[in-house]
Design an enzyme around this catalytic site. Structure first.
Site, PDB file in Angstrom:
ATOM      1  CD  GLN C  48       0.384  -0.548   3.261  1.00 21.66           C
ATOM      2  OE1 GLN C  48       1.013  -1.412   2.678  1.00 21.66           O
ATOM      3  NE2 GLN C  48       0.389  -0.459   4.581  1.00 21.66           N
ATOM      4  CB  THR C  92      -2.577   6.740   5.482  1.00 25.17           C
ATOM      5  OG1 THR C  92      -1.939   5.909   4.515  1.00 25.17           O
ATOM      6  CG2 THR C  92      -2.497   8.194   5.006  1.00 25.17           C
ATOM      7  CD  GLU C 288     -10.154  -2.683   6.422  1.00 26.71           C
ATOM      8  OE1 GLU C 288     -10.437  -3.741   6.975  1.00 26.71           O
ATOM      9  OE2 GLU C 288      -9.856  -1.650   7.041  1.00 26.71           O
TER      10      GLU C 288
END
Lengths: 288, 152, 331
Positions: C48, C92, C288
């Site tokens: 990611q 994040t 998600e």
């Protein structure tokens, strides 16, 4: 403790005759390998360790690929991608091209052979319906004697073929259909690349003054072998319209004996045949 | 055991192998070329893609001896961090890499395509990598990366 | 016959640890002899891009410091402070805010050390282009500051932490402050359905995502595209089948993740950058969230195309065709 494990020999014959002699020598313990893309998986599945793998890729004769006087000859060691690279064949038989292009990914098509798809004798072999409607002949040899067998007589059942222990498939051949013919290939899988067919269909049809002159349909994945749809004589001479299509659909559905498996139900396969026959014939109507 | 002789990334190699051993295992375990990945061992995912005599193939499906006398290129022969191949640079720039497990296979498929067709169309690029599965990227950035490497 | 349809779906999805689990991350920054900033946080990168995002945050706080001046130390809970699990779409947001705080702590420390050399107060020092300036335009370099730190015996090493607002377990009625942050998304799916075989082609997915301030745009777009693709798998192709407890779909040949031809050539990502309720960074998690609207949008699009709802996933050709036949038995 000493563990004795039999090692598999790996052999590279240069001549057909030599390959057949090796097969005779090793009997059931010897296996031919061309593309080999199914072989390791198959051996694993069967828990089999052959005495010898006889690699036929380096027999120049088996790399034969010719189109001459409308007769197409494809040797046992010719890969799918070598066929796809032949512009003449792809222009003449776009439906065969489409069928071959639907098999595996590029990596598989760089190794696997068309003859291997026949030898493997899976009802889901995606090149097979096209070869059935093209009336392909399978040519075998034991080094001395040759046989020529219609593909539907060569493939006897799931992984069962009409090949003697010391025989090798040397090549297949078929005539290019006359220009009046139109071919279609359709396949439904559970995804859009690298999928095993739920149902597949090949169709070859020609019209004479808008009436059906000749028609051949073969269905994949709906019986232990690819099915040549029988009983289509009844619609010869009829105009190709929605009513005739409905008749063809009924005939095709009658020929199928699908089963339930992990990929889909027999019921769906029957319904899908209907949809595919309609779709492929309507494509032909749209083109006319 | 049979003796396997092949050229791997321009180097001649000779070793004794079990004929039935998948080529990918020989490359990874005997030769230490760990860039070639094992995803499925059934020719479905393309993570093990290498070039065999210039063509992209699944090294998991190939019995080792099938490569006897052949020339092989693995991802290590294509480029590395210090000297990357244009395909590697562009795929990275376009965001076509996330977890990276499938990436060597995609690069090898792309290089196999470019060997054959140096200026491919988008459709050709898509077909060339249709035998590779990726769980992370959604594929489109990989396609863009390969196309961009050709423009350079 | 092929019919086209369009479907919409909206979703919200909580991020960060829920229901009373403390959600904390700590980031270490060191300025070393080579004049590079070493950033350490044990926050796992699954692809990611949390290292890239963290480096970017540090760079922005440090006056848009060139990224080649920032070295991300490989994550290791034995050697770097704990960033917590990579899950709950939290890195994040939580590690990002910790990096923001750590970088500000580093900036304060450097200003303090350089202010001695510049004969000014720390608040008067400006850090830009990797140098420190006083109000008169006099400057000292990173190298000068590193030397001065040695002289005065100060370590150029800081940490910064961030704890997301505490949540609580829900009460018996399912009420309470269980989640401290939600992301929102609306998707539009365009499909084509073959009415006689049940095959579905997804032509295009357009996504509109509120994940707060987007830190690294390409990373966010990659997450959206990847999430959409994964969700297309459970929407159309991925089905775990078993018989008497044995998996039948135990390989990539039977458990089918999307291939390149199952993914539309266009997945567009549009970001709606709303303010977030806490933290100075402004970012929320989206990993998600971006999966959630895909299935309902596609199923609604199938409905728009052929007038039937498929009520169990994946929407295989068989299920779609069965739904059509159930609706119109005469077909």
């Amino acid at each position: 403790m000493e563990v004795k494990s039999e090692r598999t020999e790996y052999l590279f014959p240069k001549l057909i005759d030599e390959a057949c002699k090796l097969k005779e020598k090793f009997g059931a313990g010897g296996r031919f390998l061309a593309g080999g893309t199914d072989l390791l998986l198959l051996l694993d599945q069967l828990n089999e360790k052959p005495k010898a793998l006889i690699d036929i890729n380096r027999i120049p004769e088996l790399k034969t690929f010719t189109i001459s006087d409308s007769l197409v000859t494809i040797g046992a060691a010719v890969t799918y991608n070598e066929i796809l690279e032949n512009n003449e064949l792809c222009q003449q038989l776009p439906f065969l091209e489409k069928a071959i292009r639907s098999i595996g990914g590029v990596q598989v098509r760089n190794m696997a052979t068309l003859v291997g798809n026949i030898a493997n004798a899976s009802p889901a072999g995606d090149s097979l319906p096209a070869l059935y409607v093209l009336k392909a002949k399978v040519c075998t040899t034991d080094g001395t004697n040759q046989r020529e067998i219609a593909i539907e007589d060569f493939i006897l059942g799931v992984r069962k073929i009409n090949l003697k222990p010391n025989e090798l498939i040397s090549h297949i051949k078929f005539k290019l259909p006359k220009p009046a013919f139109h071919g279609e290939f359709e396949k439904i899988g559970l995804r859009k690349a690298m999928a095993i067919s739920l149902v597949s269909l090949a169709l070859l049809i020609s019209l004479d003054e808008l009436k059906i002159d000749e028609i051949y349909i073969a269905l994949g994945s709906v019986a232990p072998t690819v099915v040549n749809v029988g009983g289509l004589d009844a619609i010869i001479g009829k105009p190709l319209n929605q009513k005739t299509i409905a008749e063809i659909v009924a005939i095709a559905a009658n020929n199928a004996k699908p089963i339930d498996d992990v990929r889909g139900s027999a019921e769906y396969r029957r319904m899908a045949i209907t949809g595919m026959v309609k779709r492929s014939l309507n494509k032909f109507i749209d083109k006319n | 055991m049979p003796t396997l002789k092949m050229i791997v990334n321009n180097e001649p190699i000779t070793l004794e192998v079990d004929a039935l051993r998948p080529l990918v295992d020989v490359l990874r375990e005997d030769l230490g070329l760990l860039g070639t990945k094992v995803g499925c061992r059934e020719g479905e995912c393309g993570a093990c893609t290498i070039l065999l005599d210039g063509k992209a193939v699944n090294s998991c499906l190939i019995p080792a001896m099938r490569a006897h006398g052949c020339s092989i290129v693995t991802i290590e022969g294509v480029g590395d961090v210090d000297n990357p191949h244009p395909v590697q640079v562009s795929i990275t720039e376009e965001g076509g890499v996330q977890c990276g497990y499938c990436t060597p296979g995609f690069v090898m498929s792309a290089v196999g395509l470019l060997n054959k067709s140096p200026n491919p169309t988008e459709a050709e690029v898509r077909e060339a990598i249709s035998g590779n599965l990726c769980r992370c990227t959604g594929y489109n950035r990989i396609v863009k990366g390969i196309l961009k490497s050709v423009e350079k | 016959m092929k019919k086209k349809g369009i479907g919409f779906a909206s979703a919200w999805q909580g991020s960060n640890l829920h229901f009373g689990h403390p959600d904390v991350s700590t980031v270490l920054i060191e300025l070393r002899e080579d004049q590079k900033f070493y950033v350490g946080v044990a926050a796992a990168d699954l692809g990611q891009g949390i290292p890239e995002t963290t480096a970017l945050i540090v760079s922005r706080v440090l006056g848009n410091l060139p990224l080649d001046k920032i070295v991300m130390i490989d994550p290791d809970t034995g050697a770097t402070p704990d960033g917590g699990a990579t899950g709950a779409s939290r890195q994040t947001s939580v590690t990002g805010n910790a990096a923001f705080n750590a970088a500000n702590n580093m900036l304060d420390l450097l200003k303090s050390v350089s202010s001695e050399l510049l004969n000014t107060s720390p608040s008067e020092v400006e850090f830009k282009s990797a140098a420190f300036f006083n109000q008169d335009g006099e400057n000292v370099t990173l190298s000068d500051v590193i030397d001065e730190a040695k002289n005065i015996g100060t370590s150029l090493s800081v940490i910064g932490s961030f704890k997301a607002p505490s949540t609580e377990d829900l009460d018996e009625k399912g009420q309470g402050y269980g989640v401290n942050q939600f992301g929102y998304a609306t998707y539009v799916a365009e499909v084509e359905v073959d009415t006689e075989t049940g095959e579905v082609d997804v032509l295009k997915i357009s996504t509109f995502v509120d994940a707060g301030r987007i830190i690294r745009k390409i990373g966010a777009e990659m997450q959206v595209e990847g999430g959409v693709t994964m969700a297309l798998g459970h929407t159309l192709t991925e089905e775990f089948k078993q018989e008497n407890g044995w998996p039948l779909t135990d390989s990539f040949t039977t458990y089918l993740i999307p291939s390149i031809y199952d993914v539309p050539p266009e997945i567009s990502a549009h970001f709606v950058e709303e303010e977030v309720p806490f933290g100075q960074l402004g970012a929320k998690g989206l990993a998600e969230l971006v999966l959630v609207p895909v299935a309902p949008a596609v199923i609604n699009a199938i409905y728009d195309a052929v007038g039937v709802y498929v009520t169990s996933l994946p929407a295989t050709p068989e299920r779609v065709l069965q739904a059509i036949k159930d609706q119109t038995p005469d077909l």
